[in-house]
Write a protein that holds these residues in place. Structure first.
Motif, short mmCIF file in Angstrom:
data_model
loop_
_atom_site.label_atom_id
_atom_site.label_comp_id
_atom_site.label_asym_id
_atom_site.label_seq_id
_atom_site.Cartn_x
_atom_site.Cartn_y
_atom_site.Cartn_z
N ALA A 198 0.83 -1.21 0.00
CA ALA A 198 0.00 0.00 0.00
C ALA A 198 0.86 1.25 0.00
O ALA A 198 1.98 1.26 0.53
N GLU A 199 0.31 2.32 -0.57
CA GLU A 199 0.99 3.62 -0.60
C GLU A 199 0.02 4.68 -0.10
O GLU A 199 -1.12 4.77 -0.57
N THR A 200 0.45 5.48 0.86
CA THR A 200 -0.36 6.55 1.41
C THR A 200 -0.12 7.84 0.62
O THR A 200 0.86 7.94 -0.12
N PRO A 201 -1.00 8.83 0.74
CA PRO A 201 -0.85 10.06 -0.06
C PRO A 201 0.47 10.78 0.13
O PRO A 201 0.88 11.55 -0.75
N ASP A 202 1.15 10.58 1.27
CA ASP A 202 2.43 11.24 1.49
C ASP A 202 3.59 10.55 0.77
O ASP A 202 4.74 10.98 0.89
N GLY A 203 3.29 9.48 0.03
CA GLY A 203 4.32 8.79 -0.74
C GLY A 203 4.98 7.64 -0.01
O GLY A 203 5.79 6.91 -0.61
N ASN A 204 4.67 7.44 1.27
CA ASN A 204 5.24 6.32 2.00
C ASN A 204 4.57 5.02 1.59
O ASN A 204 3.35 4.97 1.36
N ARG A 205 5.36 3.98 1.51
CA ARG A 205 4.86 2.67 1.10
C ARG A 205 5.02 1.66 2.23
O ARG A 205 6.01 1.71 2.97
N TYR A 206 4.06 0.74 2.31
CA TYR A 206 4.01 -0.20 3.43
C TYR A 206 3.68 -1.61 2.95
O TYR A 206 3.01 -1.80 1.93
N LEU A 207 4.17 -2.58 3.72
CA LEU A 207 3.70 -3.96 3.62
C LEU A 207 2.71 -4.15 4.75
O LEU A 207 3.07 -4.01 5.93
N CYS A 208 1.45 -4.42 4.41
CA CYS A 208 0.38 -4.53 5.40
C CYS A 208 -0.09 -5.98 5.50
O CYS A 208 -0.39 -6.61 4.48
N LEU A 209 -0.15 -6.50 6.72
CA LEU A 209 -0.69 -7.83 6.98
C LEU A 209 -2.01 -7.68 7.72
O LEU A 209 -2.18 -6.74 8.50
#
Length: 471
Positions: free
Chosen positions: A372-383
């Motif tokens: 996932a990517e949030t509007p601030d440009g940070n990307r995450y692996l979400c479980l």
């Protein structure tokens, strides 16, 4: 993706002053100009990697503390508040908000409390029933929210209790088999009480301390991980009462109710730290590539307990992967939230419906993954996963929850869950937000309400899934 910039001017200034150095003296030691250091301390320039290492050596600053400045949390909360159209053109810009969050955190907290009171007052005025009833709830922050913020700004790590729990865990031994019995024996000797495992009068009751009889009763129907956790929490309330009282007094809660809620939260924190002692848990997490099911088996814990514990692994000089963790009920309400990452949970509304935690109820028993990517440009692996908790027989109470655990993509390579994922493909990341009221995405088909600070274009002759366009 560009590396996240680190602004930690307040920490640098405070450390310099503690060391008794002037800006010129510290600038000389760092081999930079005085004006450059001044800009850093006023959050006008970010810290470079080389400069962070130099500051760590000269001022004995922990690198983790520089990277995870609590000002980031305040900044996210302030930006959400300032998105309210009531501020209009008077809303301060990002640079001003960064300055307030880093240099005047008490002022930032006061603004958040004031806005929370304003929002609650508006909600009461909007409800005729509440107005007629003359509810005494007031516009102040609730006790639970006050305690939530205490843990939020403590980074969800309480060193004094964590270290004490780890020391006792070493004496109890690490083997899960028989550990509950060893803990019960310790509680009886150390606290002078009898531990009883029995069927309670009410099936939902998990534990009860009868002070008159000096008996701690635990619901024998509970799963072993829950029994251990509840007994450890009771031990904290008895054996660590002085430490807990000092922490609560230092927090400066406005009400006795908030202090009591925090006391329970601190006891639960101790229980998790005893069940999964810091050093052993951190080593096992690294060894098993943060496989939460393997960690649950190794430490005799539930997946929820493991996820929560992972969000607390931020001990200075021995930090684990920074995780966020949340528990969500079937209505989509976030009932537990912790974050050691830049991801911020909404304070004043529901969470993004595109987040995979909302789909976890559909895949019971499976661990779902989402890039996932949030509007601030940070990307995450979400479980995400869901669990059903039963107490009693066929007609006994049932609780259903979904759980979310995740980290920034920079750390995802350390997790077994990322081994077969292409983390370098931008298209693999789903766009998610914090909440609709502050999300700037104009092409989201799941949007429930427009952003508070957006101009809307509405055309009665043209209808799409979302009946308006942003801008």
């Amino acid at each position: 993706m560009a590396q996240r910039k680190v602004f930690a001017g307040g920490k640098v200034r405070a450390a310099r002053q503690r060391a008794g150095l002037t800006q010129r003296e510290l600038a000389t030691q760092l081999d930079i100009s005085v004006s450059y250091l001044n800009q850093i301390e006023n959050n006008q320039r970010p810290l470079t990697a080389a400069l962070m290492l130099a500051l760590s050596e000269q001022l004995r600053l922990d690198l983790g503390d520089l990277v995870s400045d609590k000002a980031d949390r305040l900044l996210a909360d302030l930006r959400e508040v300032m998105a309210d159209p009531m501020f209009g053109e008077a809303a301060p810009g990002l640079i001003e908000l960064k300055s307030v969050a880093a240099s005047a955190p008490d002022m930032a907290q006061a603004v958040l409390r004031l806005y929370d009171a304003y929002r609650r007052a508006n909600e009461r005025l909007a409800s005729a029933d509440a107005a007629l009833a003359g509810s005494g709830a007031g516009g102040a922050q609730t006790s639970y929210e006050e305690v939530r913020d205490f843990f939020h700004y403590a980074g969800n790590y309480i060193d004094r209790l964590d270290v004490a729990a780890e020391a006792l865990a070493g004496r109890l031994g690490g083997e899960p088999l028989g550990r509950l019995e060893r803990l019960a024996a310790h509680v009886e000797v150390a606290c002078g009480v009898t531990v009883a495992f029995e069927a309670p009068e009410r099936p939902e009751q998990m534990r009860r301390h009868d002070r008159a009889r000096r008996v701690v009763s635990l619901n024998a129907r509970l799963a072993p991980p829950t029994l251990f956790f509840q007994l450890a929490a009771q031990l904290a309330l008895l054996a660590e009462a002085e430490a807990i009282d000092e922490i609560v007094r230092g927090a400066g809660f406005k009400t006795a109710e908030a202090a009591e809620i925090c006391r329970i939260g601190l006891a639960n924190y101790y229980a998790g730290a005893l069940q999964m002692p810091y050093g052993a848990f951190l080593a096992a997490a690294a060894s098993h590539a943060y496989d939460i099911e393997q960690l649950a088996f190794t430490f005799g814990a539930s997946l929820e307990q493991v996820g929560h514990r992972l969000s607390t692994m931020q001990r200075p000089k021995a930090r684990g992967v920074p995780f966020f963790f949340a528990r969500v009920d079937a209505a989509g309400t976030i009932t537990k939230r912790h974050s050691a990452t830049p991801l911020q949970f909404p304070r004043f509304g529901g969470a993004c419906p595109l987040w995979n935690v909302h789909r976890a109820f559909e895949a019971h028993g499976q661990i779902m993954r989402q890039l996932a990517e949030t509007p601030d440009g940070n990307r995450y692996l979400c479980l995400a996963w869901s669990e059903e908790k039963r107490i009693g027989g066929f007609r006994g109470p049932v609780r259903r929850y979904a759980f979310a655990l995740g980290c920034e993509i920079a750390h995802a390579g350390r997790l077994t869950y990322a081994a077969d994922l292409n983390l370098d493909r931008p298209a693999a990341f789903e766009p998610i937000g914090i909440s609709c009221r502050i999300c700037p995405r104009g092409d989201c088909l799941q949007r429930s309400v427009p952003p508070l600070d957006a101009r809307l274009t509405i055309d009665a002759d043209s209808r799409a899934v979302v009946p308006y366009r942003l801008g």
